[in-house]
Design an enzyme around this catalytic site. Structure first.
Site, short mmCIF file in Angstrom:
data_model
loop_
_atom_site.label_atom_id
_atom_site.label_comp_id
_atom_site.label_asym_id
_atom_site.label_seq_id
_atom_site.Cartn_x
_atom_site.Cartn_y
_atom_site.Cartn_z
N MET A 193 5.95 -27.46 37.51
CA MET A 193 4.69 -26.84 37.11
C MET A 193 3.62 -27.92 36.94
O MET A 193 3.82 -28.88 36.19
CB MET A 193 4.85 -26.11 35.78
CG MET A 193 5.83 -24.96 35.83
SD MET A 193 6.16 -24.27 34.18
CE MET A 193 7.37 -25.46 33.59
N GLY A 232 2.23 -29.42 31.72
CA GLY A 232 2.68 -29.96 32.99
C GLY A 232 4.13 -30.37 32.87
O GLY A 232 4.46 -31.27 32.09
N SER A 233 5.03 -29.76 33.60
CA SER A 233 6.45 -29.93 33.30
C SER A 233 7.31 -29.31 34.39
O SER A 233 6.83 -29.09 35.50
CB SER A 233 6.74 -29.26 31.95
OG SER A 233 6.06 -28.02 31.88
N ARG A 234 8.57 -29.00 34.04
CA ARG A 234 9.47 -28.44 35.04
C ARG A 234 10.60 -27.68 34.36
O ARG A 234 10.92 -27.92 33.19
CB ARG A 234 9.97 -29.60 35.88
CG ARG A 234 11.39 -29.62 36.29
CD ARG A 234 11.66 -30.87 37.10
NE ARG A 234 13.05 -31.02 37.44
CZ ARG A 234 13.55 -32.07 38.06
NH1 ARG A 234 12.77 -33.08 38.39
NH2 ARG A 234 14.82 -32.13 38.34
#
Length: 244
Positions: free
Chosen positions: A114, A201-203
């Site tokens: 993301m 902001g990541s995953r």
């Protein structure tokens, strides 16, 4: 014949209702941040008009970041839907994080990255009961890197589904500094239910039990709660992809 003021009131209510339907809901987790951005924008506007406009744009971005739109989730038995909005950045067999208790054997893993413009509300990929929640502190590498799965701060869930135990890991990224969980151990989730959020902001990694046919390719765009990542039904053939 209806009085003029009654007609105007009806028209106004119709416009308001139309606007309400067009506005994407904001998740409550974002209210404080939006207020802080708006406060800074106000201070900047006192300093200079250009700075005030920059602050206003940043405030609009913050509101956009914390959007929580409704999703239409497929509920057909055997489907695994994406837990996150973003790009499929990794597919393969990897050993799940040890804190999940899923064993040392590699499992099929699909990762969705993301960026700061994607919706960051995470949704359950399958229906089942949460048997474990495990948080692990770590560093903040770019979440798009494979090494982030091992070294970054993360929060993992194990969902006991009809097809086995599914691991779902929220991973903080380079900018993200907070993983928020909405659930607890023992709780039941339906596919597409909200279970957490990551700022900014990541995953999310999904570890699948044997038998899943992955239906997405690297670089595919995924929508949380809607995009089908995999299917456990034997009738579904493996899909192949090309870039074009």
């Amino acid at each position: 014949m209806a009085p003029p003021h009654s007609s105007r009131a009806s028209a106004l209510m119709s416009i308001i209702d139309s606007l309400r339907k067009q506005i994407v809901p904001i998740h409550p987790e974002g209210y404080v941040f939006i207020a802080l951005f708006a406060g800074v924008a106000l201070v900047l506007s006192w300093i200079s008009s250009p700075l005030g406009w920059i602050g206003a744009i940043a405030t609009l971005w913050c509101a956009y970041f914390f959007r929580d739109p409704p999703r239409v989730t497929p509920v057909l038995e055997g489907l695994v839907v994406s837990p996150a909005d973003g790009v499929v950045c990794s597919i393969g067999n990897f050993t799940p994080p040890p804190e999940l208790g899923l064993g040392a054997d590699p499992m099929q893993r699909v990762c969705v990255f993301m960026n700061v413009f994607d919706c960051h509300v995470n949704r359950a990929p399958v229906t089942g009961r949460i048997t474990r929640i495990a948080y692990k502190p770590g560093i903040f590498l770019n979440a798009d890197l494979d090494k982030a799965s091992e070294d970054n701060e993360r929060n993992g869930l194990v969902i006991d589904s009809r097809y086995g135990r599914v691991g779902v890991v929220q991973i903080a990224g380079l900018v993200a500094r907070r993983i928020v969980s909405f659930v607890q151990e023992g709780q039941s989730l339906g596919v597409g239910d909200r279970f957490g959020l990551i700022r900014f902001g990541s995953r999310v990694d999904i570890y699948l039990p044997p038998g899943a046919h992955v239906l997405v390719g690297l670089g595919s765009r995924a929508v949380a709660g809607e995009t089908v990542l995999a299917d456990y039904r034997e009738s579904e053939a493996e899909r192949h992809f090309k870039v074009g």
